[in-house]
Every structure is written in C-alpha cells, then in structure tokens.
Enzyme design. Structure first.
Site, PDB file in Angstrom:
ATOM      1  N   CYS A  99      32.472  -4.722  23.853  1.00 61.78           N
ATOM      2  CA  CYS A  99      31.880  -5.237  24.859  1.00 61.78           C
ATOM      3  C   CYS A  99      33.025  -5.474  25.762  1.00 61.78           C
ATOM      4  O   CYS A  99      34.017  -5.446  25.803  1.00 61.78           O
ATOM      5  CB  CYS A  99      32.216  -6.714  24.560  1.00 61.78           C
ATOM      6  SG  CYS A  99      32.333  -8.211  25.090  1.00 61.78           S
ATOM      7  N   CYS A 103      30.043 -11.381  31.033  1.00 59.40           N
ATOM      8  CA  CYS A 103      28.531 -11.908  30.932  1.00 59.40           C
ATOM      9  C   CYS A 103      28.797 -13.567  30.284  1.00 59.40           C
ATOM     10  O   CYS A 103      28.514 -14.132  30.541  1.00 59.40           O
ATOM     11  CB  CYS A 103      28.019 -11.922  29.759  1.00 59.40           C
ATOM     12  SG  CYS A 103      28.289 -11.804  27.486  1.00 59.40           S
ATOM     13  N   THR A 190      36.524 -14.454  24.753  1.00 59.75           N
ATOM     14  CA  THR A 190      36.015 -12.753  24.528  1.00 59.75           C
ATOM     15  C   THR A 190      36.806 -13.395  26.217  1.00 59.75           C
ATOM     16  O   THR A 190      36.937 -13.698  27.514  1.00 59.75           O
ATOM     17  CB  THR A 190      35.105 -12.973  24.856  1.00 59.75           C
ATOM     18  OG1 THR A 190      34.275 -12.890  23.715  1.00 59.75           O
ATOM     19  CG2 THR A 190      34.686 -11.340  25.509  1.00 59.75           C
ATOM     20  N   GLU A 257      39.591 -10.930  21.611  1.00 60.61           N
ATOM     21  CA  GLU A 257      39.287 -11.973  21.255  1.00 60.61           C
ATOM     22  C   GLU A 257      40.875 -13.182  21.776  1.00 60.61           C
ATOM     23  O   GLU A 257      41.458 -12.382  20.659  1.00 60.61           O
ATOM     24  CB  GLU A 257      38.397 -13.540  20.721  1.00 60.61           C
ATOM     25  CG  GLU A 257      37.447 -12.898  20.992  1.00 60.61           C
ATOM     26  CD  GLU A 257      36.527 -12.272  21.050  1.00 60.61           C
ATOM     27  OE1 GLU A 257      37.239 -10.757  20.275  1.00 60.61           O
ATOM     28  OE2 GLU A 257      35.353 -11.441  22.355  1.00 60.61           O
ATOM     29  N   HIS A 292      23.067 -17.370  27.141  1.00 65.21           N
ATOM     30  CA  HIS A 292      24.265 -16.202  26.989  1.00 65.21           C
ATOM     31  C   HIS A 292      23.496 -15.363  25.258  1.00 65.21           C
ATOM     32  O   HIS A 292      23.592 -14.361  25.161  1.00 65.21           O
ATOM     33  CB  HIS A 292      25.028 -16.911  26.302  1.00 65.21           C
ATOM     34  CG  HIS A 292      26.841 -16.156  25.554  1.00 65.21           C
ATOM     35  ND1 HIS A 292      26.667 -15.089  26.214  1.00 65.21           N
ATOM     36  CD2 HIS A 292      27.858 -15.529  24.567  1.00 65.21           C
ATOM     37  CE1 HIS A 292      27.672 -14.654  25.639  1.00 65.21           C
ATOM     38  NE2 HIS A 292      27.540 -15.051  24.914  1.00 65.21           N
ATOM     39  N   TYR A 296      22.024 -10.709  24.605  1.00 64.33           N
ATOM     40  CA  TYR A 296      22.250  -9.531  22.994  1.00 64.33           C
ATOM     41  C   TYR A 296      21.259  -8.797  23.271  1.00 64.33           C
ATOM     42  O   TYR A 296      21.985  -7.474  22.975  1.00 64.33           O
ATOM     43  CB  TYR A 296      22.026 -10.280  21.933  1.00 64.33           C
ATOM     44  CG  TYR A 296      23.933 -11.114  22.111  1.00 64.33           C
ATOM     45  CD1 TYR A 296      24.707 -11.017  20.914  1.00 64.33           C
ATOM     46  CD2 TYR A 296      24.298 -12.431  22.951  1.00 64.33           C
ATOM     47  CE1 TYR A 296      25.413 -11.570  20.816  1.00 64.33           C
ATOM     48  CE2 TYR A 296      25.583 -12.769  22.856  1.00 64.33           C
ATOM     49  CZ  TYR A 296      26.172 -11.736  22.115  1.00 64.33           C
ATOM     50  OH  TYR A 296      27.861 -12.730  21.750  1.00 64.33           O
ATOM     51  N   CYS A 299      22.786  -5.854  25.800  1.00 66.95           N
ATOM     52  CA  CYS A 299      24.142  -5.227  25.459  1.00 66.95           C
ATOM     53  C   CYS A 299      24.473  -4.701  23.868  1.00 66.95           C
ATOM     54  O   CYS A 299      25.008  -3.283  24.052  1.00 66.95           O
ATOM     55  CB  CYS A 299      25.183  -6.417  25.636  1.00 66.95           C
ATOM     56  SG  CYS A 299      25.348  -7.239  24.635  1.00 66.95           S
ATOM     57  N   GLU A 443      31.063 -10.102  15.422  1.00 66.56           N
ATOM     58  CA  GLU A 443      30.339 -10.802  16.249  1.00 66.56           C
ATOM     59  C   GLU A 443      29.107 -10.854  16.841  1.00 66.56           C
ATOM     60  O   GLU A 443      28.538 -11.766  17.503  1.00 66.56           O
ATOM     61  CB  GLU A 443      30.662  -9.704  17.324  1.00 66.56           C
ATOM     62  CG  GLU A 443      31.059  -9.907  19.468  1.00 66.56           C
ATOM     63  CD  GLU A 443      29.628  -9.931  20.106  1.00 66.56           C
ATOM     64  OE1 GLU A 443      29.242  -9.080  20.291  1.00 66.56           O
ATOM     65  OE2 GLU A 443      30.238 -10.944  20.810  1.00 66.56           O
TER      66      GLU A 443
HETATM   67  C1  LIG Z   1      33.884 -11.734  18.918  1.00 64.30           C
HETATM   68  C2  LIG Z   1      33.968 -13.311  19.250  1.00 64.30           C
HETATM   69  C3  LIG Z   1      33.642 -13.595  20.171  1.00 64.30           C
HETATM   70  C4  LIG Z   1      33.090 -15.057  20.883  1.00 64.30           C
HETATM   71  N1  LIG Z   1      33.391 -15.174  22.569  1.00 64.30           N
HETATM   72  C5  LIG Z   1      33.230 -16.450  22.908  1.00 64.30           C
HETATM   73  C6  LIG Z   1      33.370 -16.827  23.944  1.00 64.30           C
HETATM   74  O1  LIG Z   1      33.186 -15.819  24.482  1.00 64.30           O
HETATM   75  N2  LIG Z   1      33.284 -18.296  24.341  1.00 64.30           N
HETATM   76  C7  LIG Z   1      33.159 -19.370  22.880  1.00 64.30           C
HETATM   77  O2  LIG Z   1      33.153 -19.956  23.705  1.00 64.30           O
HETATM   78  N3  LIG Z   1      32.873 -19.267  21.984  1.00 64.30           N
HETATM   79  C8  LIG Z   1      32.828 -17.561  21.749  1.00 64.30           C
HETATM   80  N4  LIG Z   1      32.972 -16.936  20.450  1.00 64.30           N
HETATM   81  C9  LIG Z   1      32.852 -18.102  19.615  1.00 64.30           C
HETATM   82  C10 LIG Z   1      30.885 -18.565  18.756  1.00 64.30           C
HETATM   83  O3  LIG Z   1      30.183 -19.136  19.999  1.00 64.30           O
HETATM   84  C11 LIG Z   1      31.672 -18.672  17.251  1.00 64.30           C
HETATM   85  O4  LIG Z   1      31.918 -18.317  16.327  1.00 64.30           O
HETATM   86  C12 LIG Z   1      30.101 -19.296  16.299  1.00 64.30           C
HETATM   87  O5  LIG Z   1      29.597 -20.646  17.517  1.00 64.30           O
HETATM   88  C13 LIG Z   1      30.676 -20.472  15.269  1.00 64.30           C
HETATM   89  O6  LIG Z   1      31.154 -20.846  15.263  1.00 64.30           O
HETATM   90  P1  LIG Z   1      33.098 -21.326  14.897  1.00 64.30           P
HETATM   91  O7  LIG Z   1      33.063 -19.468  14.322  1.00 64.30           O
HETATM   92  O8  LIG Z   1      33.673 -22.509  14.762  1.00 64.30           O
HETATM   93  O9  LIG Z   1      31.828 -21.416  12.650  1.00 64.30           O
HETATM   94  P2  LIG Z   1      31.284 -22.599  12.484  1.00 64.30           P
HETATM   95  O10 LIG Z   1      31.162 -23.036  13.076  1.00 64.30           O
HETATM   96  O11 LIG Z   1      32.515 -23.104  11.275  1.00 64.30           O
HETATM   97  O12 LIG Z   1      30.116 -22.045  11.141  1.00 64.30           O
HETATM   98  C14 LIG Z   1      30.624 -21.435   9.717  1.00 64.30           C
HETATM   99  C15 LIG Z   1      28.756 -21.329   9.250  1.00 64.30           C
HETATM  100  O13 LIG Z   1      29.294 -23.239   8.933  1.00 64.30           O
HETATM  101  C16 LIG Z   1      28.027 -23.281   9.344  1.00 64.30           C
HETATM  102  N5  LIG Z   1      28.744 -25.081  10.086  1.00 64.30           N
HETATM  103  C17 LIG Z   1      28.921 -25.068  10.900  1.00 64.30           C
HETATM  104  N6  LIG Z   1      29.099 -26.557  11.155  1.00 64.30           N
HETATM  105  C18 LIG Z   1      28.513 -27.239  10.158  1.00 64.30           C
HETATM  106  C19 LIG Z   1      28.372 -28.570  10.101  1.00 64.30           C
HETATM  107  N7  LIG Z   1      28.827 -29.589  10.783  1.00 64.30           N
HETATM  108  N8  LIG Z   1      27.120 -28.625   9.225  1.00 64.30           N
HETATM  109  C20 LIG Z   1      26.455 -27.679   8.504  1.00 64.30           C
HETATM  110  N9  LIG Z   1      26.972 -26.298   8.616  1.00 64.30           N
HETATM  111  C21 LIG Z   1      28.106 -25.970   9.836  1.00 64.30           C
HETATM  112  C22 LIG Z   1      27.513 -22.497  10.371  1.00 64.30           C
HETATM  113  O14 LIG Z   1      26.074 -23.070  10.626  1.00 64.30           O
HETATM  114  C23 LIG Z   1      27.848 -21.019  10.096  1.00 64.30           C
HETATM  115  O15 LIG Z   1      26.360 -21.042   8.930  1.00 64.30           O
HETATM  116  C24 LIG Z   1      33.296 -16.294  19.915  1.00 64.30           C
HETATM  117  C25 LIG Z   1      33.366 -15.693  18.369  1.00 64.30           C
HETATM  118  C26 LIG Z   1      33.356 -14.267  18.080  1.00 64.30           C
HETATM  119  C27 LIG Z   1      32.866 -14.628  16.388  1.00 64.30           C
END
Ligand SMILES: Cc1cc2nc3c(=O)[nH]c(=O)nc-3n(C[C@H](O)[C@H](O)[C@H](O)COP(=O)(O)OP(=O)(O)OC[C@H]3O[C@@H](n4cnc5c(N)ncnc54)[C@H](O)[C@@H]3O)c2cc1C
Length: 479
Positions: A99, A103, A190, A257, A292, A296, A299, A443
C-alpha cells in the site's frame, strides 16, 4: 512544492511529528528502519508522477488553478478522471507490491469537496470556500493527507454520546472565537507517520445528541496535542533485517497504520468543514466509503498481479508449473483479480456528477467491488499458499543459508528444479509470505469498512421491490 522523493523526505524531516514505535519516541521518521519502507512506498506517488509515460494517469490540471498537479490532490472532474484513478492505482501497485497510502486522503478531499458544497446550500454555512482554500494549498505544495474517518468506537452497541468515555469518538470540547478544540482518537490511520495533514471526518451517521461528534477539519499532524502510535504488523521486525527473510524489504507490508490521539487540539475556523451538522454525517460517510471502495480493484488488483507472478515463479522453481491443476489455479487467480478490477472500472464508468461538479463513482458497484475484495483476496492468497507448498511456512532463516554448519544442508534439501539457485526459491517464497499473510489480509477485510457495511448498501440500493415487480410481470401475477 514537493516534487521528488528527496523533497518528500525533507518535508517529513522538518515536521517533527510526535511518533511512537514500540513505546519509544521516534526522533526522525525518515531514518527509522521500521518506517522507511512505508515512506518508500508513499514516495512512489511522487516519483512515478515525474515519469513522462505516467503523466496522463498520475497528474491532472487543477480545476481551481489550471496548474499541473499530482492526481492524488485532484478533484474528479469527469468519468475519465474516475477511471484514471483506478488505472493509476494498479500501475503504482506493480511497483510497490504494498500500500502506498495516499488514496485515503485523496478520497477524503473529494468527499469533503462535494459534501461541504451541499452543507452550505442547506445550512448557509461557509465550509465549501474554506475547503477550497485548503485544497489549493494542498495542490500547490503537493502535500500528503491522511483520510481520518475511523474512531476507536468503544462499545459498538452504543452511540457516541452514550459511551461511558466520551473520547472514544473524536468530538469538540470547546468552541472559541478563533476556532474549536477537539479531543479523542482516530484508529488505523494509514500513512499517518509520513503525511503532512489529517482530514478528520465523522465515523458514522450521527443522531440528535451527537452534534459534538459531527466534526470535519484539516489539521497539520505536527500540531501540539497530537500523538501517533505506530501499529504492529505481521512479521514487521523482518523489515529491520538484511537478507532474504525481509520479503518486500523496500516497500513493506500494508500501509503503516497508526493510532492518532488528539489531546485538546486547537483547529482554527478556516480549517473546520463541519461542525454539528448531524444531518450530513451519514451522507459524508457514505461518500467517503464509496470513493474508497472504488479503489480496491485497482490497488489490490495490482498487488495480486505480483502475487500471481511470484506464485507462477515458485511453481517453476519447484517443477510443478506444467501440471494442469497448477495452471488452472493460476488462471483462477487471474480471474479473481480481473473480477475486482472490472468492479473498480465499472463503478467509475457509471460515475455521475454531484451538485458541486465533482464526479462520484456508482455507489452500488463500488460496494460490490469492495465486497469481492473481502473474499477474492483471501482466495487468491489461499491458492498462492496451495501452490507454494508448506515450505513457505517452515523455511529456515536466511542465517541458516549463510551458516557454514547449516548452509550446505539448506542448499541440498531446499533444491528444486536443477539450476535454480536456492536463494531465488527462498526469496520468492518469502515474498509470497509477505504479500499474502496476516496484516495484508485483514486490510482487505476491514480497509474501507467490513463486509456488513457493504451488505447494508445492497439492502439500501439493491431495489428489491423493483426486482419483485419484474418477476411478477413475467409470471403474470396480477394481485
Ligand atoms: C490496514 C487498515 C488500514 C486502515 N486505514 C484506515 C484509514 O486510513 N482511515 C480510516 O478512516 N480508517 C482506516 N481503517 C479502518 C477501517 O475502515 C475499519 O477497520 C473498518 O471500518 C472496521 O472498523 P473496526 O476496525 O473498528 O471494526 P469493528 O467496527 O469493530 O467491526 C468488527 C465487526 O463487528 C461488526 N460490527 C461493528 N459494529 C457493529 C454494531 N454496532 N452492530 C453489529 N455489528 C457490528 C462489523 O460488521 C464487523 O464484522 C483501516 C483499517 C485497516 C485494517
């Protein structure tokens, strides 16, 4: 203005961000061995744009100033721009195999451009003109911007204002005459230790009572009160090693990250682009997610091309390349790759103009693309592991190959097809391991949102009632 890798590194040296790695303050991110690969990858967004053959894809004419700018700072003016974004991403992935981070901010800028325009129309605010001034500066200086949407979120069953700790979502703690003060954190950011600005945005749709959490703003990453804690990645300490085991030593694994903490950070009004307009938070999140998710197939498509090449080479080194099931598995990997790429191209081709004049990909197709990523990349990796063999998981250390005691055994027992150096076989297996394991896969699952967030979009945009109508008409059901 930042043009070259050298300029970019100089600009990072100057800013002196408050970065922590393994509990220790990093004095200079540009010389820290764990961070260098991520800087190298991001630097490709600058360097490749200087090559004449990439000019059309990697640069654009600013619609604000008419000047030539890096495409990562451009606002999409047409379907052609949307398509070029995808083509550009695949191109850079071939060079880095990981990565290159830029982006996310690109998508955040396009999101805020189109959304602040509409907030102003509804609320008589002045966000759009402020945002345009910020954008002009980013284009002029060629800055790298973090797209900061995801909050830590604490207890997922509770709204921001219901959390026992209010800081689990970024929020405004003070409104002053000259600006606002924010507190909280953004998670998984990121490229943040090697960026210049962060654009924070609300992480989800906000309801009444959540006004303090409906905040968008641009903040220089060296602002007092900001701390960045770099995240651990799978096999990350291999980046510190010399030799074969490093895998993709130059460009690393995923984006690099960090958890960014905002401890009462001041933001002047001219950098605030949303401040309490809860009615636009859902739209903003949806737009950022769509822009966003569009990426995918570009990339990851490019990264998968290299995984396929590495896997084919491993098969050649091991004498399995002519077996029909191996050829077929490589074809399946290509099919999965072109499927995700086709999704990115399709959502771009079906893009449309927003009220601001900026172009936006088709949301349903962009969500379809990202949903396929959460599956296809795992399947591509599964097939790579199948073809590479168990040795990918049990390969001796680089030092064992070099040791006078063990080297002879490693060379003898890791030999594949006659004439292929054992080093080459080990190198390609380590590259596959690097590109298909741990953090890379997660990711693909969670970057730009987990699978359920795309299924919600199917539920909203899939138009089931219309599908039922078509079926009824054909079946001659008139009730
Ligand atoms: C390598 C990497 C790079 C990233 N880079 C960026 C970035 O540059 N900028 C940025 O803004 N974000 C970034 N992200 C964040 C990414 O968008 C989030 O990881 C993603 O939106 C999931 O949120 P979370 O990790 O908090 O997981 P969670 O929200 O905890 O999700 C885990 C699980 O729980 C479920 N869940 C969550 N909330 C609920 C609910 N209320 N009710 C029922 N089920 C639920 C989800 O569906 C999923 O199955 C990155 C993530 C990764 C892994």
């Amino acid at each position: 203005m930042i043009r070259t890798k050298k300029d970019y590194i100089e600009s990072l040296k100057k800013q002196k961000l408050n970065v922590y790695y393994k509990g220790e303050r990093v004095e200079d991110v540009t010389t820290h061995p764990a961070l260098i690969p991520h800087i190298n990858a991001a630097a490709m967004t600058y360097e490749l744009a200087l090559r004449p053959e990439n000019e059309d894809l990697m640069t654009a004419a600013s619609h604000l100033t008419g000047k030539k700018i890096n495409r990562f700072t451009h606002i999409h003016q047409s379907v052609d721009d949307l398509l070029k974004k995808v083509l550009m991403l695949r191109l850079i992935s071939h060079e880095t195999g990981s990565c290159y981070q830029r982006c996310v901010g690109f998508d955040a800028m396009n999101t805020l451009y189109m959304t602040t325009y509409e907030i102003d129309a509804a609320h008589k605010t002045k966000y759009f003109s402020r945002f345009v001034e910020f954008l002009k500066m980013v284009q002029e200086e060629n800055f790298m911007v973090v797209g900061g949407m995801t909050d830590p979120k604490g207890d997922r069953s509770k709204r921001p204002s219901e959390q026992s700790d209010p800081d689990l979502f970024v929020h405004i703690v003070e409104k002053r005459e000259d600006g606002i003060v924010i507190r909280g954190a953004k998670a998984h950011m990121t490229g943040s230790v090697n960026s210049h600005y962060i654009l924070i945005m609300p992480t989800q749709n906000m309801a009444k009572g959540d006004e303090a959490y409906a905040v968008a703003a641009a903040i220089p990453l060296n602002t007092p009160g900001i701390t960045l804690i770099f995240g651990r990645q799978s096999n990350e300490e291999r980046k510190l090693e010399e030799g074969i085991d490093a895998g993709n030593k130059e460009f690393g694994v995923v984006g690099g990250e960090a958890l960014i903490i905002f401890d009462d950070v001041f933001v002047p009004w001219d950098r605030v682009f949303m401040c309490g307009e809860i009615d636009f938070s859902g739209l903003l999140v949806e737009r950022f997610a769509t822009l966003h998710r569009q990426n995918y197939g570009g990339c990851k498509g490019g990264v998968s091309d290299t995984i396929i090449g590495a896997t084919a080479l491993a098969a050649q080194y091991q004498g399995t390349a002519n077996a029909s099931h191996i050829k077929d598995k490589l074809i399946e990997m290509m099919h999965l790759t072109e499927t995700v790429y086709a999704g990115s191209v399709a959502c771009s081709a079906m893009g449309s103009k927003t009220k601001s004049g900026a172009f936006y990909p088709d949301p349903l197709l962009a969500n379809c693309t990202k949903h396929n990523i959460t599956r296809n990349i795992y399947e591509i990796s599964r097939l790579a592991h199948d073809i590479a063999g168990g040795i990918m998981a049990t390969l001796p250390f680089d030092q064992d190959l070099r040791s006078p005691e063990t080297g002879k055994h490693v060379r003898k027992y890791l030999a594949g097809v006659e004439g292929v150096p054992v080093e080459s076989r080990m190198k390609i297996l380590r590259l596959i391991e690097n590109m298909t394991g741990g953090t890379c896969l997660v990711e693909s699952m969670h970057g730009a949102g987990p699978p359920q967030s795309q299924r919600v979009m199917y539920q909203r945009l899939g138009n089931l009632p219309q599908k039922i109508k078509w079926a009824k008409a054909l079946a001659r059901i008139n009730e």
